[in-house]
Write a protein that holds these residues in place. Structure first.
Motif, short mmCIF file in Angstrom:
data_model
loop_
_atom_site.label_atom_id
_atom_site.label_comp_id
_atom_site.label_asym_id
_atom_site.label_seq_id
_atom_site.Cartn_x
_atom_site.Cartn_y
_atom_site.Cartn_z
N MET A 1 0.84 -1.21 0.00
CA MET A 1 0.00 0.00 0.00
C MET A 1 0.87 1.26 0.00
SD MET A 1 -3.07 -1.12 2.58
CE MET A 1 -3.83 0.48 2.67
N ARG A 2 1.91 1.24 0.87
CA ARG A 2 2.77 2.43 0.93
C ARG A 2 3.55 2.60 -0.37
NH1 ARG A 2 4.68 0.64 6.39
NH2 ARG A 2 3.09 1.41 7.80
N ARG A 3 3.96 1.46 -0.94
CA ARG A 3 4.74 1.55 -2.18
C ARG A 3 3.88 2.11 -3.32
NH1 ARG A 3 7.07 -3.97 -3.41
NH2 ARG A 3 8.20 -3.57 -1.50
N ALA A 4 2.62 1.71 -3.34
CA ALA A 4 1.75 2.12 -4.44
C ALA A 4 1.10 3.48 -4.20
CB ALA A 4 0.65 1.08 -4.65
N ALA A 5 1.18 3.97 -2.97
CA ALA A 5 0.43 5.18 -2.60
C ALA A 5 0.69 6.37 -3.52
CB ALA A 5 0.71 5.55 -1.15
N PRO A 6 1.96 6.70 -3.84
CA PRO A 6 2.17 7.88 -4.70
C PRO A 6 1.46 7.76 -6.06
CG PRO A 6 4.23 7.25 -3.66
CD PRO A 6 3.25 6.15 -3.37
N GLY A 7 1.56 6.60 -6.67
CA GLY A 7 0.91 6.41 -7.97
C GLY A 7 -0.60 6.47 -7.86
N VAL B 1 -3.25 8.89 -9.73
CA VAL B 1 -4.35 8.37 -10.55
C VAL B 1 -5.68 8.97 -10.08
CG1 VAL B 1 -5.68 6.29 -11.11
CG2 VAL B 1 -3.19 6.23 -11.22
N ALA B 2 -5.84 9.04 -8.76
CA ALA B 2 -7.07 9.65 -8.22
C ALA B 2 -7.15 11.13 -8.61
CB ALA B 2 -7.11 9.50 -6.71
N VAL B 3 -6.00 11.81 -8.60
CA VAL B 3 -5.99 13.22 -9.01
C VAL B 3 -6.38 13.36 -10.48
CG1 VAL B 3 -4.51 15.23 -9.42
CG2 VAL B 3 -4.35 14.00 -7.26
N VAL C 1 0.06 11.79 -19.08
CA VAL C 1 0.93 10.74 -18.55
C VAL C 1 2.24 11.31 -17.98
CG1 VAL C 1 2.37 8.76 -19.24
CG2 VAL C 1 -0.04 8.83 -19.85
N PRO C 2 2.86 12.31 -18.63
CA PRO C 2 4.08 12.88 -18.02
C PRO C 2 3.84 13.43 -16.62
CG PRO C 2 3.90 13.59 -20.30
CD PRO C 2 2.62 12.88 -19.97
N VAL C 3 2.67 14.02 -16.37
CA VAL C 3 2.38 14.53 -15.02
C VAL C 3 2.22 13.36 -14.06
CG1 VAL C 3 0.74 15.84 -13.63
CG2 VAL C 3 1.29 16.61 -15.93
N LEU C 4 1.57 12.30 -14.52
CA LEU C 4 1.40 11.11 -13.69
C LEU C 4 2.76 10.54 -13.30
CD1 LEU C 4 -0.50 8.85 -12.52
CD2 LEU C 4 -0.21 7.70 -14.71
N LEU C 5 3.64 10.40 -14.29
CA LEU C 5 4.97 9.84 -14.04
C LEU C 5 5.79 10.73 -13.12
CD1 LEU C 5 6.06 8.52 -17.57
CD2 LEU C 5 5.64 7.17 -15.50
N ARG D 1 6.93 10.01 -9.22
CA ARG D 1 8.36 9.95 -8.84
C ARG D 1 8.70 11.00 -7.80
NH1 ARG D 1 7.57 5.93 -11.16
NH2 ARG D 1 8.79 4.94 -12.80
N LEU D 2 8.13 12.17 -7.94
CA LEU D 2 8.40 13.23 -6.96
C LEU D 2 7.84 12.87 -5.60
CD1 LEU D 2 7.77 16.34 -9.25
CD2 LEU D 2 9.90 15.81 -8.06
N TRP D 3 6.66 12.27 -5.59
CA TRP D 3 6.10 11.82 -4.31
C TRP D 3 6.96 10.71 -3.71
CZ3 TRP D 3 1.44 11.57 -1.17
CH2 TRP D 3 0.69 12.76 -1.22
N GLN D 4 7.39 9.80 -4.56
CA GLN D 4 8.24 8.70 -4.05
C GLN D 4 9.51 9.27 -3.43
OE1 GLN D 4 8.57 6.30 -7.58
NE2 GLN D 4 6.92 4.92 -6.95
#
Lengths: 271, 223
Positions: free
Chosen positions: B48-54, B58-60, B172-176, B180-183
């Protein structure tokens, strides 16, 4: 073809269309319109549904480009100089251009400020249109169709544009508001504004108009002179909107052809 | 241009303040999406923590589609879009105003969703500046591109379904970059790794703001 050439010293017309063709997809909205409306003139545009009245006004406002022919409005190209032109033109369209979540006061203020108008004129314009303080604080979503029309008219009055384009200005209005439209057109004309009115109810405006042009099939098929001297029956004498619509004296009839009271030179080329 | 932008942004934000669509409907939708993601990932906190930033981004993105559709629909009713055109507003100012209003709404949504991620996924933010910066820059890029594609789809009968189809692939660039910035900004991440992604989202913002300023007028006239 009816035409009267202007003198060389006359200012350029407020609206000048030469062979104007406008399309919606492949459907012709205008099929070669030649029309000049002189500055300060009140022109009435008549015609059945789908004749091209609204399209003609939208072309004049620069909302619909022409694909052939030439258009000049207030001396400007409505496509190339659209921003400058639109601030000098006011269009009362079928829609009232109101935001349902904003109050009447906020809607009027936004519309006038967006068009670069003087917000100091808003209170007087709202009062003129009968927009009371209670109504001004009401969200537009709660207004009736007639009240929305009044708000749209208040915006026009506050903006005081050089060219008024009125598309079915009496639609949804009660008798008093119809008489008020008549007065507003007369006042606009008296201060030098040009007014083009498209209406299915010509009897409500033609007493003010210099002339009426008949549109059919996207073309101007005829024109006739009208008079500007008659006055409408005061609103208090008309008991309801139906009576006014029925033509039971809400406005005097247009004088016979040839008895025009207009003083502006008029040029109409019938395509 | 700036006067028109401020006028339009103020109008849109006032409409949002009255209707509360973004906070009353879009934000709950985003939170529900996060809860569903949490259910889908199961009770183990590590994935869950690993996937949280992505999942946050996606929710945004999904919320962005709704916010932009709302921004477009506000101008669709009662000929309001014609009213804006007739006012003679500077198209660049109109674009900037609409995009600014969407940006403010997205920032509010990101605050709600960010809090949701911290609570639901147990994420601990170690570099708040990086996380907040990614949210701010991401919101600008999403709002600019959304406003642009919203205007493109505005005149079409299928605008509600076309907008996500047009918008989601291009962001997609914003998603990526956002992910990464959140991670890089949460526990276990390295802030220095965020730098190239910061450049990417900055470039995305600059490109879409520039395109919007230049192209919004012709798009609006042809829509």
């Amino acid at each position: 073809m009816a035409s009267a050439a202007p003198s060389h010293s006359a200012p350029p017309p407020a609206v000048s269309l030469r062979g104007a063709v406008a399309l919606s997809g492949r459907f012709p909205l205008l099929a070669g319109v030649d029309l000049d409306v002189a500055r300060g003139e009140v022109a009435l545009v008549e015609g059945p549904n789908g004749a091209g009245k609204t399209s003609l006004l939208r072309v004049c406002a620069g909302l619909v480009p022409v694909v052939a022919g030439e258009v000049s409005v207030l001396g400007l190209d409505p496509v190339r100089k659209r921003t400058a032109l639109r601030r000098r033109v006011g269009l009362l369209a079928h829609g009232s251009h109101l935001y349902d979540d904003l109050t009447v006061r906020e809607n009027v203020r936004f519309a006038v400020r967006a068009a670069g108008g003087d917000t100091g004129r808003i209170p007087a314009a709202c009062e003129r249109l009968g927009l009371t303080s209670r109504l001004l604080a009401t969200p537009a979503a709660k207004l009736s169709a007639g009240q929305r029309r009044r708000v749209a008219l208040a915006v026009l009055v506050a903006r005081s544009p050089e060219l008024w384009l009125l598309d079915e200005p009496h639609a949804g209005l009660d008798a008093s508001a119809r008489a008020l439209v008549y007065d507003l057109v007369a006042e606009a004309s008296s201060i030098g504004a040009t007014v083009v009115v498209a209406s299915h109810e010509p009897e409500l405006t033609e007493a003010l108009a210099d002339r009426a042009v008949l549109v059919a099939g996207g073309r101007i098929v005829s024109e006739r002179p009208c008079g500007r001297h008659a006055r409408p029956v005061p609103a208090t004498e008309a008991t309801d909107a139906t009576e006014a619509t029925d033509g039971a004296g809400a406005l005097p009839p247009c004088p016979p052809a040839g008895a025009t009271g207009g003083t502006d030179e008029v040029v109409v080329h019938v395509a | 241009m700036w006067r028109d932008a401020a006028l339009v942004a103020g109008k849109d934000l006032r409409i949002e303040a009255r209707s509360r669509v973004a906070l009353g409907q879009v934000a709950p939708f985003g939170v529900v999406a996060l809860v569903l993601f949490a259910f889908a990932l199961g009770p183990d906190p590590v994935p869950m923590r690993r996937a949280a930033p992505g999942l946050f981004w996606v929710a945004v993105l999904f919320s962005t589609v709704l916010a932009v559709q709302r921004s477009v629909s506000v101008e669709s009713a009662d000929g309001a879009r014609d009213g804006l055109r007739l006012a003679g507003l500077d198209p660049a100012g109109l674009f900037l105003g609409k995009a600014a209003a969407v940006t403010v709404q997205l920032l509010a949504l990101e605050a709600v969703l960010g809090a949701g991620v911290v609570v639901l996924f147990g994420v601990r933010v170690t570099d708040p500046l990086l996380v907040v910066g990614s949210c701010l820059l991401g919101a600008v890029g999403l709002a600019a591109s959304g406003t642009l594609y919203g205007a493109l789809s505005a005149g079409l009968r299928v605008k509600e379904t076309l907008l996500p189809f047009l918008l989601l692939p291009v962001v997609v660039p914003v998603l990526l970059a956002g992910t990464r910035l959140w991670q890089a900004g949460v526990a276990g991440g390295t802030p220095a790794e965020g730098t190239p992604w910061l450049h990417l989202v900055l470039a995305f913002d600059a490109v879409y703001v520039a395109i919007g300023v230049l192209a919004f007028g012709p798009i609006q006239e042809s829509a």
